[in-house]
Design a protein around this motif. Structure first.
Motif, PDB file in Angstrom:
ATOM      1  N   MET A   1     107.372  24.639 -38.759  1.00 23.45           N
ATOM      2  CA  MET A   1     106.585  24.994 -39.945  1.00 23.45           C
ATOM      3  C   MET A   1     107.525  25.218 -41.130  1.00 23.45           C
ATOM      4  O   MET A   1     108.562  25.861 -40.986  1.00 23.45           O
ATOM      5  N   PRO A   2     107.195  24.698 -42.314  1.00 25.26           N
ATOM      6  CA  PRO A   2     108.053  24.901 -43.484  1.00 25.26           C
ATOM      7  C   PRO A   2     108.226  26.380 -43.806  1.00 25.26           C
ATOM      8  O   PRO A   2     107.374  27.216 -43.470  1.00 25.26           O
ATOM      9  N   ASP A   3     109.328  26.684 -44.490  1.00 28.92           N
ATOM     10  CA  ASP A   3     109.625  28.067 -44.878  1.00 28.92           C
ATOM     11  C   ASP A   3     108.845  28.398 -46.151  1.00 28.92           C
ATOM     12  O   ASP A   3     109.410  28.687 -47.202  1.00 28.92           O
ATOM     13  N   TRP A   4     107.513  28.354 -46.056  1.00 29.23           N
ATOM     14  CA  TRP A   4     106.658  28.485 -47.219  1.00 29.23           C
ATOM     15  C   TRP A   4     106.792  29.845 -47.901  1.00 29.23           C
ATOM     16  O   TRP A   4     106.641  29.950 -49.115  1.00 29.23           O
ATOM     17  N   LEU A   5     107.025  30.876 -47.115  1.00 31.55           N
ATOM     18  CA  LEU A   5     107.031  32.227 -47.688  1.00 31.55           C
ATOM     19  C   LEU A   5     108.435  32.736 -47.992  1.00 31.55           C
ATOM     20  O   LEU A   5     108.597  33.889 -48.382  1.00 31.55           O
ATOM     21  N   GLN A   6     109.456  31.929 -47.799  1.00 24.88           N
ATOM     22  CA  GLN A   6     110.769  32.112 -48.411  1.00 24.88           C
ATOM     23  C   GLN A   6     111.340  33.520 -48.262  1.00 24.88           C
ATOM     24  O   GLN A   6     111.791  34.139 -49.226  1.00 24.88           O
ATOM     25  N   SER A   7     111.267  34.074 -47.071  1.00 23.14           N
ATOM     26  CA  SER A   7     111.842  35.392 -46.778  1.00 23.14           C
ATOM     27  C   SER A   7     111.193  36.531 -47.574  1.00 23.14           C
ATOM     28  O   SER A   7     111.791  37.590 -47.759  1.00 23.14           O
ATOM     29  N   ARG A   8     109.994  36.304 -48.080  1.00 21.93           N
ATOM     30  CA  ARG A   8     109.281  37.396 -48.757  1.00 21.93           C
ATOM     31  C   ARG A   8     108.799  38.419 -47.729  1.00 21.93           C
ATOM     32  O   ARG A   8     108.562  38.108 -46.576  1.00 21.93           O
ATOM     33  N   HIS A   9     108.663  39.671 -48.195  1.00 26.61           N
ATOM     34  CA  HIS A   9     108.351  40.784 -47.304  1.00 26.61           C
ATOM     35  C   HIS A   9     106.846  41.009 -47.229  1.00 26.61           C
ATOM     36  O   HIS A   9     106.192  41.263 -48.242  1.00 26.61           O
ATOM     37  N   ALA A  10     106.310  40.937 -46.010  1.00 24.75           N
ATOM     38  CA  ALA A  10     104.904  41.235 -45.759  1.00 24.75           C
ATOM     39  C   ALA A  10     104.795  42.495 -44.922  1.00 24.75           C
ATOM     40  O   ALA A  10     105.444  42.606 -43.875  1.00 24.75           O
ATOM     41  N   LEU A  11     103.979  43.446 -45.369  1.00 24.47           N
ATOM     42  CA  LEU A  11     103.708  44.655 -44.591  1.00 24.47           C
ATOM     43  C   LEU A  11     102.260  44.602 -44.123  1.00 24.47           C
ATOM     44  O   LEU A  11     101.347  44.360 -44.922  1.00 24.47           O
ATOM     45  N   ILE A  12     102.067  44.853 -42.836  1.00 27.58           N
ATOM     46  CA  ILE A  12     100.745  44.753 -42.223  1.00 27.58           C
ATOM     47  C   ILE A  12     100.400  46.090 -41.589  1.00 27.58           C
ATOM     48  O   ILE A  12     101.090  46.550 -40.667  1.00 27.58           O
ATOM     49  N   THR A  13      99.336  46.734 -42.041  1.00 24.26           N
ATOM     50  CA  THR A  13      98.877  47.955 -41.390  1.00 24.26           C
ATOM     51  C   THR A  13      98.020  47.574 -40.182  1.00 24.26           C
ATOM     52  O   THR A  13      97.372  46.532 -40.168  1.00 24.26           O
ATOM     53  N   GLY A  14      98.037  48.433 -39.172  1.00 24.51           N
ATOM     54  CA  GLY A  14      97.360  48.054 -37.935  1.00 24.51           C
ATOM     55  C   GLY A  14      97.986  46.805 -37.340  1.00 24.51           C
ATOM     56  O   GLY A  14      97.298  45.943 -36.800  1.00 24.51           O
ATOM     57  N   GLY A  15      99.310  46.724 -37.423  1.00 27.32           N
ATOM     58  CA  GLY A  15     100.011  45.492 -37.090  1.00 27.32           C
ATOM     59  C   GLY A  15     100.359  45.318 -35.630  1.00 27.32           C
ATOM     60  O   GLY A  15     100.956  44.302 -35.266  1.00 27.32           O
ATOM     61  N   GLY A  16     100.001  46.254 -34.773  1.00 22.66           N
ATOM     62  CA  GLY A  16     100.426  46.183 -33.384  1.00 22.66           C
ATOM     63  C   GLY A  16      99.514  45.414 -32.462  1.00 22.66           C
ATOM     64  O   GLY A  16      99.919  45.053 -31.348  1.00 22.66           O
ATOM     65  N   THR A  17      98.286  45.162 -32.872  1.00 22.80           N
ATOM     66  CA  THR A  17      97.326  44.517 -31.990  1.00 22.80           C
ATOM     67  C   THR A  17      96.395  43.607 -32.785  1.00 22.80           C
ATOM     68  O   THR A  17      96.333  43.680 -34.017  1.00 22.80           O
ATOM     69  N   GLY A  18      95.670  42.759 -32.071  1.00 20.13           N
ATOM     70  CA  GLY A  18      94.565  42.008 -32.636  1.00 20.13           C
ATOM     71  C   GLY A  18      94.894  41.198 -33.866  1.00 20.13           C
ATOM     72  O   GLY A  18      95.866  40.435 -33.903  1.00 20.13           O
ATOM     73  N   ILE A  19      94.084  41.377 -34.907  1.00 20.51           N
ATOM     74  CA  ILE A  19      94.242  40.623 -36.141  1.00 20.51           C
ATOM     75  C   ILE A  19      95.593  40.908 -36.778  1.00 20.51           C
ATOM     76  O   ILE A  19      96.266  40.000 -37.287  1.00 20.51           O
ATOM     77  N   GLY A  20      96.032  42.150 -36.771  1.00 24.23           N
ATOM     78  CA  GLY A  20      97.314  42.494 -37.382  1.00 24.23           C
ATOM     79  C   GLY A  20      98.479  41.803 -36.702  1.00 24.23           C
ATOM     80  O   GLY A  20      99.381  41.279 -37.358  1.00 24.23           O
ATOM     81  N   ALA A  21      98.462  41.773 -35.376  1.00 25.55           N
ATOM     82  CA  ALA A  21      99.531  41.108 -34.635  1.00 25.55           C
ATOM     83  C   ALA A  21      99.507  39.607 -34.898  1.00 25.55           C
ATOM     84  O   ALA A  21     100.566  38.978 -35.042  1.00 25.55           O
ATOM     85  N   SER A  22      98.322  39.027 -34.969  1.00 25.14           N
ATOM     86  CA  SER A  22      98.223  37.597 -35.255  1.00 25.14           C
ATOM     87  C   SER A  22      98.723  37.291 -36.659  1.00 25.14           C
ATOM     88  O   SER A  22      99.451  36.308 -36.874  1.00 25.14           O
ATOM     89  N   ALA A  23      98.364  38.126 -37.625  1.00 27.72           N
ATOM     90  CA  ALA A  23      98.851  37.930 -38.990  1.00 27.72           C
ATOM     91  C   ALA A  23     100.371  37.999 -39.032  1.00 27.72           C
ATOM     92  O   ALA A  23     101.030  37.195 -39.703  1.00 27.72           O
TER      93      ALA A  23
END
Length: 254
Positions: free
Chosen positions: A1-23
């Motif tokens: 997959m191309p490096d579309w997001l160029q090392s930008r920082h994404a923070l995901i709340t509820g990131g341990g399971t389900g939708i958050g983990a998939s994101a």
């Protein structure tokens, strides 16, 4: 997959399971540096071991804890350029039997925390060339839900918050959107199935069929469908998608 997001920082709340983990998985695959945030260390570490990045424990109902956790994430991965507000809880009961404690708990987690997280990350998001704020709402943002008044009210509020911020910041580089899933194959849905079993005496198979039948497709939405849409909204090419409430429910809202 191309490096579309160029090392930008994404923070995901509820990131341990389900939708958050998939994101987290999809954003990382597109090149993002990912911080997953949640209350429980074990699932956060599981996701971190898959995608790298950072895992930070925090209670999103505590503004001080949010500020502390966001600062910790910044110290490792830099300014927060993409914020995915995903943490949420649900419950079900007839309205007459819904307690004030249940109302307060759901509103605090689903709505007030969305306000606090968005406000805490706002300076970073506005400073970014491609700031992205994405709320994980629900089809319950769009219609009434019997036996789940606090949940529906909280998700209606999230959609109102999203739309208001989208208009307020429309002339900036920040876009604000929401994804509105139907029933997704996550632990939250498994908990809903368990409640149906407990309250109706139906078998697990019957209870699962009743929940799956709420989606027009007759099946649960896969979390990766949501994760892919979140990643797409974060792309620079999505700069003109703003104020959208994107339903992902197998056709129920068609």
């Amino acid at each position: 997959m191309p490096d579309w997001l160029q090392s930008r920082h994404a923070l995901i709340t509820g990131g341990g399971t389900g939708i958050g983990a998939s994101a987290a998985t999809h954003l990382n695959a597109a090149g993002a540096k990912v911080t997953v945030l949640g209350r429980r260390a074990e699932p956060l570490e599981f996701v971190r071991n898959i995608v790298g990045g950072t895992a930070v424990q925090a209670d999103v109902t505590d503004r001080g804890d949010i500020d502390r956790a966001f600062d910790e994430a910044r110290a490792t991965n830099g300014p927060i350029e993409m914020l995915i507000v995903n943490a949420g809880i649900a419950d079900s009961a007839p309205f007459a039997k819904t307690t004030r404690e249940s109302w307060d708990r759901i509103i605090a987690t689903n709505l007030t925390a969305a306000f606090d997280c968005a406000q805490a990350a706002l300076p970073d998001l506005l400073a970014s060339e491609h700031g992205r704020l994405i709320f994980v709402a629900s089809v319950a943002s769009l219609r009434g839900v019997p036996y789940a008044a606090p949940y529906a009210a909280s998700k209606h509020g999230v959609l109102g918050l999203m739309r208001s911020l989208a208009v307020e910041f429309a002339r900036t580089s920040l876009t604000v959107n929401a994804v509105c899933p139907g029933y997704v194959d996550t632990q939250m849905t498994s908990d809903s199935i368990a409640r149906v079993m407990a309250k109706t005496g139906r078998s697990e198979e019957q209870s699962r069929a009743a929940i799956e039948g709420q989606n027009a497709s007759g099946r649960l939405v896969h979390p990766d469908t949501i994760g892919t849409m979140i990643m797409t909204l974060c792309l620079a090419q999505s700069q003109d998608v703003n104020g959208a409430a994107i339903t992902i429910d197998g056709g129920t809202s068609a």
